[in-house]
Write a protein that holds these residues in place. Structure first.
Motif, mmCIF file in Angstrom:
data_model
loop_
_atom_site.group_PDB
_atom_site.id
_atom_site.type_symbol
_atom_site.label_atom_id
_atom_site.label_comp_id
_atom_site.label_asym_id
_atom_site.label_seq_id
_atom_site.Cartn_x
_atom_site.Cartn_y
_atom_site.Cartn_z
ATOM 1 N N ASP A 228 10.773 -10.985 6.570
ATOM 2 C CA ASP A 228 10.983 -11.952 7.406
ATOM 3 C C ASP A 228 11.363 -11.467 8.967
ATOM 4 O OD1 ASP A 228 12.475 -14.088 9.127
ATOM 5 O OD2 ASP A 228 11.392 -15.313 7.384
ATOM 6 N N VAL A 229 10.610 -11.849 10.219
ATOM 7 C CA VAL A 229 10.793 -11.391 11.469
ATOM 8 C C VAL A 229 12.353 -11.566 11.817
ATOM 9 C CG1 VAL A 229 10.261 -13.731 12.526
ATOM 10 C CG2 VAL A 229 9.806 -11.649 13.771
ATOM 11 N N ALA A 230 13.189 -12.428 11.236
ATOM 12 C CA ALA A 230 14.453 -12.610 11.717
ATOM 13 C C ALA A 230 15.190 -11.280 11.376
ATOM 14 C CB ALA A 230 15.224 -13.720 10.680
ATOM 15 N N TYR A 231 14.797 -10.341 10.270
ATOM 16 C CA TYR A 231 15.398 -9.161 10.298
ATOM 17 C C TYR A 231 14.824 -8.203 11.174
ATOM 18 C CZ TYR A 231 17.174 -11.383 6.059
ATOM 19 O OH TYR A 231 17.784 -12.241 5.225
ATOM 20 N N ASP A 232 15.529 -7.261 11.805
ATOM 21 C CA ASP A 232 14.877 -6.543 12.804
ATOM 22 C C ASP A 232 15.233 -5.138 12.286
ATOM 23 O OD1 ASP A 232 17.712 -5.792 12.798
ATOM 24 O OD2 ASP A 232 17.965 -6.302 15.048
ATOM 25 N N PHE A 233 15.344 -4.676 11.109
ATOM 26 C CA PHE A 233 15.076 -3.345 10.430
ATOM 27 C C PHE A 233 15.109 -3.787 8.787
ATOM 28 C CE2 PHE A 233 19.617 -4.022 9.711
ATOM 29 C CZ PHE A 233 20.101 -3.358 8.525
ATOM 30 N N ASN A 234 14.661 -2.819 8.175
ATOM 31 C CA ASN A 234 14.475 -2.714 6.691
ATOM 32 C C ASN A 234 14.884 -1.494 5.982
ATOM 33 O OD1 ASN A 234 13.770 -3.591 3.950
ATOM 34 N ND2 ASN A 234 12.218 -4.927 4.962
ATOM 35 N N ILE A 235 15.439 -1.797 4.831
ATOM 36 C CA ILE A 235 15.577 -0.538 3.951
ATOM 37 C C ILE A 235 14.529 -0.267 2.895
ATOM 38 C CG2 ILE A 235 17.319 0.703 2.717
ATOM 39 C CD1 ILE A 235 18.372 0.232 5.486
ATOM 40 N N HIS A 236 13.982 0.846 3.110
ATOM 41 C CA HIS A 236 12.978 1.186 1.802
ATOM 42 C C HIS A 236 13.472 2.133 0.835
ATOM 43 C CE1 HIS A 236 9.456 0.237 4.696
ATOM 44 N NE2 HIS A 236 10.292 -0.810 4.684
ATOM 45 N N ILE A 237 13.246 2.127 -0.282
ATOM 46 C CA ILE A 237 13.437 3.041 -1.465
ATOM 47 C C ILE A 237 12.143 3.638 -1.915
ATOM 48 C CG2 ILE A 237 14.306 3.415 -3.722
ATOM 49 C CD1 ILE A 237 16.577 3.011 -1.967
ATOM 50 N N MET A 238 11.876 5.179 -1.852
ATOM 51 C CA MET A 238 10.774 5.608 -2.110
ATOM 52 C C MET A 238 10.896 6.848 -3.275
ATOM 53 S SD MET A 238 9.451 5.900 2.050
ATOM 54 C CE MET A 238 7.962 6.385 1.613
ATOM 55 N N ASP A 239 10.272 6.410 -4.299
ATOM 56 C CA ASP A 239 10.370 7.671 -5.060
ATOM 57 C C ASP A 239 8.828 8.344 -5.388
ATOM 58 O OD1 ASP A 239 12.536 6.464 -6.090
ATOM 59 O OD2 ASP A 239 11.493 4.960 -7.387
ATOM 60 N N PHE A 240 9.084 9.831 -5.525
ATOM 61 C CA PHE A 240 8.136 10.640 -5.516
ATOM 62 C C PHE A 240 8.370 11.329 -7.058
ATOM 63 C CE2 PHE A 240 8.702 10.023 -1.343
ATOM 64 C CZ PHE A 240 7.482 10.187 -0.499
ATOM 65 N N LYS A 241 7.207 11.539 -7.726
ATOM 66 C CA LYS A 241 7.227 12.371 -8.679
ATOM 67 C C LYS A 241 7.053 13.886 -8.357
ATOM 68 C CE LYS A 241 5.175 9.038 -11.949
ATOM 69 N NZ LYS A 241 3.976 8.704 -12.641
ATOM 70 N N PRO A 242 7.696 14.999 -9.138
ATOM 71 C CA PRO A 242 7.297 16.261 -8.826
ATOM 72 C C PRO A 242 6.053 16.625 -8.263
ATOM 73 C CG PRO A 242 8.755 16.175 -10.597
ATOM 74 C CD PRO A 242 8.169 14.710 -10.506
ATOM 75 N N GLY A 243 5.854 17.140 -6.981
ATOM 76 C CA GLY A 243 4.557 17.642 -6.582
ATOM 77 C C GLY A 243 3.839 16.639 -5.952
ATOM 78 N N GLU A 244 4.376 15.285 -5.909
ATOM 79 C CA GLU A 244 3.712 14.550 -4.866
ATOM 80 C C GLU A 244 4.202 14.461 -3.594
ATOM 81 O OE1 GLU A 244 2.946 10.834 -8.143
ATOM 82 O OE2 GLU A 244 4.724 10.560 -6.910
ATOM 83 N N PHE A 245 3.388 13.864 -2.848
ATOM 84 C CA PHE A 245 3.658 14.218 -1.312
ATOM 85 C C PHE A 245 3.107 13.006 -0.304
ATOM 86 C CE2 PHE A 245 -0.234 16.754 -2.072
ATOM 87 C CZ PHE A 245 -1.199 16.122 -1.344
ATOM 88 N N LEU A 246 3.484 12.928 0.900
ATOM 89 C CA LEU A 246 3.023 11.923 1.770
ATOM 90 C C LEU A 246 1.693 12.236 2.300
ATOM 91 C CD1 LEU A 246 5.937 11.308 4.141
ATOM 92 C CD2 LEU A 246 5.042 9.542 2.390
ATOM 93 N N ASN A 247 0.363 11.365 2.257
ATOM 94 C CA ASN A 247 -0.646 11.745 2.626
ATOM 95 C C ASN A 247 -0.802 11.781 4.297
ATOM 96 O OD1 ASN A 247 -2.248 12.412 0.272
ATOM 97 N ND2 ASN A 247 -2.116 10.208 -0.389
ATOM 98 N N VAL A 248 -0.021 10.581 4.784
ATOM 99 C CA VAL A 248 -0.027 10.322 6.080
ATOM 100 C C VAL A 248 0.863 11.164 6.787
ATOM 101 C CG1 VAL A 248 0.310 8.819 7.866
ATOM 102 C CG2 VAL A 248 -0.688 8.279 5.823
ATOM 103 N N LYS A 249 0.494 12.157 7.994
ATOM 104 C CA LYS A 249 1.562 12.874 8.592
ATOM 105 C C LYS A 249 1.985 12.043 9.786
ATOM 106 C CE LYS A 249 -1.757 14.722 7.199
ATOM 107 N NZ LYS A 249 -2.410 14.703 6.133
#
Length: 314
Positions: A228-249
């Motif tokens: 919701d736009v009322a919140y000016d930040f968010n908190i993400h939890i991100m899980d990666f299996k071994p060997g996985e990586f971000l595609n976007v730089k």
């Protein structure tokens, strides 16, 4: 005849360097890490090693000062104009103003260029919290122990490891710990919008949040706060299996504050590549290039702050 050693280099020297760094890190992990992750020979006698305690490595990191006694002056911590890596051997704890019987280590603050603070609060037996400054919102995430949160209506919420609370600005509340507990606390001055109501108080836990779609990516994503736009930040939890990586730089205007909760890997920040592990904290300024790859045999999980829903001109 003396044997000849033929070494071929990639046409991209920086890529070759990354490969060497990753290979070296793999050898380091193989030498000091047991089959269950970052549990070294020195850790083997520790009470926490091998226990079924979520996020215990955040509080008992492998590269703690006791494991560096043969390397005086060594630290993996780095501070640059557009990013910082703050590792556990660099934490400096002191009394937390307005809190009782609590020590804090401030790891990200506006002094380094951020628009928020991120700190560990170590609550001892019979400790209580204070209120944040006027117009400042607060996010609390429990990484060790149990705390109770009393809200403005005097309702009591028990927060255990992996539980969290969002407290809107100027919202009466207090935390209490009957025994030792460690909290990750993020605070920032709220940015209101004309005609938009303020954000609501909430409590939750990571395991109750749904997995979200991540087009073009393979990691698992949960968002702990409403979009919701009322919140000016968010908190993400991100899980990666071994060997996985971000595609976007990634290169973007948003700031980040990150805590590795589990696992280990390589984080690119600007033109630097850092081996990281559970317990490490990272600050990322706007527009610093960033990328992550998970290494080792265990899942990587990190919690990451991201400012959102606001025009960067404001």
């Amino acid at each position: 005849m003396r044997p000849v050693l033929n070494i071929s280099f990639s046409p991209e020297p920086r890529l070759t360097l990354v490969v060497i760094v990753i290979a070296a890190l793999g050898l380091l992990i193989q030498g000091v890490v047991g089959g269950d992750g970052f549990c070294s020979v020195l850790d083997a006698t520790d009470k926490g090693c091998g226990e079924e305690s979520l996020y215990w490595k955040v509080n008992s990191p492998t590269l703690s000062p006791s494991h560096l006694r043969d390397l005086p002056g060594f630290t993996r911590s780095v501070y640059k104009k557009d990013h910082a890596l703050i590792t556990p051997e660099s934490h400096v704890f002191g009394p937390l103003p307005d809190w009782t019987n609590t020590l804090a280590a401030f790891l990200i603050t506006p002094a380094m260029g951020s628009q928020f603070t991120l700190y560990f609060a170590k609550m001892q037996e019979k400790s209580t919290s204070g209120l944040p400054p006027q117009d400042v919102e607060r996010f609390i995430f429990v990484v060790k122990g149990v705390v109770s949160l009393t809200d403005a209506s005097e309702k009591i919420h028990d927060l255990k490891v992996d539980s969290y609370a969002y407290v809107p600005p100027n919202f009466e509340h207090f935390l209490k710990a009957d025994s030792t507990a460690t909290l990750l606390v993020i605070e920032r001055r709220y940015a209101p919008l004309d005609g938009i109501g303020g954000p609501a108080f909430l409590v939750g836990s990571t395991d109750k949040q749904p997995l979200l779609e991540t087009p073009g990516e393979i990691f698992e994503l949960r968002k702990l706060l409403p979009t919701d736009v009322a919140y000016d930040f968010n908190i993400h939890i991100m899980d990666f299996k071994p060997g996985e990586f971000l595609n976007v730089k990634e290169v973007h205007y948003n700031q980040h504050g990150l805590l590795l909760l589990e696992g280990q890997g390589i984080y690119r920040l600007g033109d630097s590549w850092y081996p990281v592990q559970a317990g490490d904290v990272i600050w990322m300024a706007p527009f610093v290039p960033q990328w992550y790859a998970a290494l080792g045999k265990t899942v990587t999980r990190y919690l990451i702050y991201k400012d959102t829903n606001r025009n960067p001109l404001l």
